[in-house]
Design an enzyme around this catalytic site. Structure first.
Site, PDB file in Angstrom:
ATOM      1  N   PRO A   2       6.461   8.707  -2.210  1.00  0.00           N
ATOM      2  CA  PRO A   2       5.879   7.421  -2.505  1.00  0.00           C
ATOM      3  C   PRO A   2       5.594   7.143  -3.970  1.00  0.00           C
ATOM      4  O   PRO A   2       4.676   7.708  -4.545  1.00  0.00           O
ATOM      5  CB  PRO A   2       4.559   7.433  -1.728  1.00  0.00           C
ATOM      6  CG  PRO A   2       4.596   8.655  -0.879  1.00  0.00           C
ATOM      7  CD  PRO A   2       5.500   9.581  -1.572  1.00  0.00           C
ATOM      8  N   GLU A   3       6.361   6.257  -4.529  1.00  0.00           N
ATOM      9  CA  GLU A   3       5.900   5.528  -5.705  1.00  0.00           C
ATOM     10  C   GLU A   3       5.422   4.184  -5.166  1.00  0.00           C
ATOM     11  O   GLU A   3       5.511   3.927  -3.969  1.00  0.00           O
ATOM     12  CB  GLU A   3       7.028   5.371  -6.728  1.00  0.00           C
ATOM     13  CG  GLU A   3       7.395   6.691  -7.378  1.00  0.00           C
ATOM     14  CD  GLU A   3       7.571   6.584  -8.894  1.00  0.00           C
ATOM     15  OE1 GLU A   3       7.102   5.583  -9.475  1.00  0.00           O
ATOM     16  OE2 GLU A   3       8.176   7.492  -9.481  1.00  0.00           O
TER      17      GLU A   3
END
Length: 271
Positions: A2-3
């Site tokens: 996750p960015e």
DNA sequence: CGAGCAACCTGCATGC
DNA sequence: TGCATGCAGGTTGCTC
């Protein structure tokens, strides 16, 4: 994975399935995450309705009448929507089950993520209160950014990854935004012209917006899929391309370490 | 105070 | 094949 774009894609994926739904049961198979899973998630959340799914930085905020569930996906976390009767896979640590038998299931092999409870208002929560501006909002702008930057003598890459300055710029998109704006990642932050910082602010907004847009195409697979939006087949110009030719000038891309994180840049295009 | 970095974990690719 | 090593998309909180 996750960015920020992945977190936003996750938010859009789960929201239609759980907004307005009533929680019937919570199953915590593993409570040791980045911090221990808040006990209120087991004791207080059942019977409450999820009113809204919001995102602040890389946190997902699930609002109820009695407080907010704060979810962070860490390095390896993901959420998927499935049916409560499906068998959990390895590393699927938490189920939020709703009265219609929908199950929101959290998987996180490295367990750097978190499930925390905040009595409202969540904006006062320790982890949320200190956050800088959202990169895609008006509050991230050159007039506020430039004076803040003048106080910083750290490498510009570290500064744009500092959540007090701007949230949501992770390791991949930090390298990409600096490439797009022609700034060397190690350049001292207070030694960059305002004009170039204008370009950096624009680059951060453009890159994140594009990644979110492309993530939208994966949403149809959110139910009963891995729930992992991956990298959207987004074209990365420098990240992960050590020794490969720069797509602009053919110079080999360099890989260095800044603040313990891999960093990629073109030594010809970035100064 | 800012800057650097150890720490929290598992999985995977690589090399011997 | 087995084992050791290094690396991975995040972030807090400790030390200096």
């Amino acid at each position: 994975m996750p960015e920020l774009p992945e977190v936003e894609t996750t938010r859009r994926g789960i929201a239609p399935h759980i907004e307005g739904q009533q929680v019937s049961q919570v199953i915590v198979r593993q409570e040791k995450l980045r911090w221990p899973v808040s006990p209120e998630i087991s004791t207080l959340l059942p019977n409450l309705h999820i009113h809204q799914v919001r995102r602040r930085a890389k946190y997902l905020l699930l609002d109820t009448d009695k407080g907010t569930l704060i979810i962070h996906l860490g390095m390896s976390g993901s959420l998927r929507i499935t049916d409560a009767s499906t068998e959990p896979e390895k590393h699927e640590h938490i189920d939020i089950i709703f009265t219609n038998n929908t199950c929101m299931r959290y998987k996180d092999p490295r367990r750097f993520g978190s499930f925390l409870w905040s009595s409202s208002p969540v904006e006062k929560h320790k982890l949320i209160q200190q956050l800088g501006p959202e990169p895609l909002s008006e509050s991230f702008n050159i007039d506020d950014f430039y004076p803040k930057i003048q106080l910083k003598k750290a490498p510009i890459k570290s500064v744009i990854m500092d959540g007090h300055i701007v949230v949501g710029v992770g390791n991949i998109y930090a390298s990409e935004a600096l490439f797009q704006s022609g700034i060397h990642p190690k350049r001292t932050a207070n030694n960059i012209s305002k004009k170039r910082l204008v370009n950096l602010v624009s680059a951060i907004k453009e890159i994140l917006a594009l990644a979110i847009e492309q993530g939208g195409t994966t949403l149809k697979d959110f139910v009963n899929s891995s729930g992992n939006p991956g990298y959207f087949q987004q074209k990365l110009n420098v990240y992960g391309r050590a020794n490969k030719p720069c797509l602009v000038c053919d110079t080999p891309i360099k890989q260095i370490v800044i603040a313990q994180r891999s960093t990629f840049y073109c030594p010809h295009c970035q100064r």
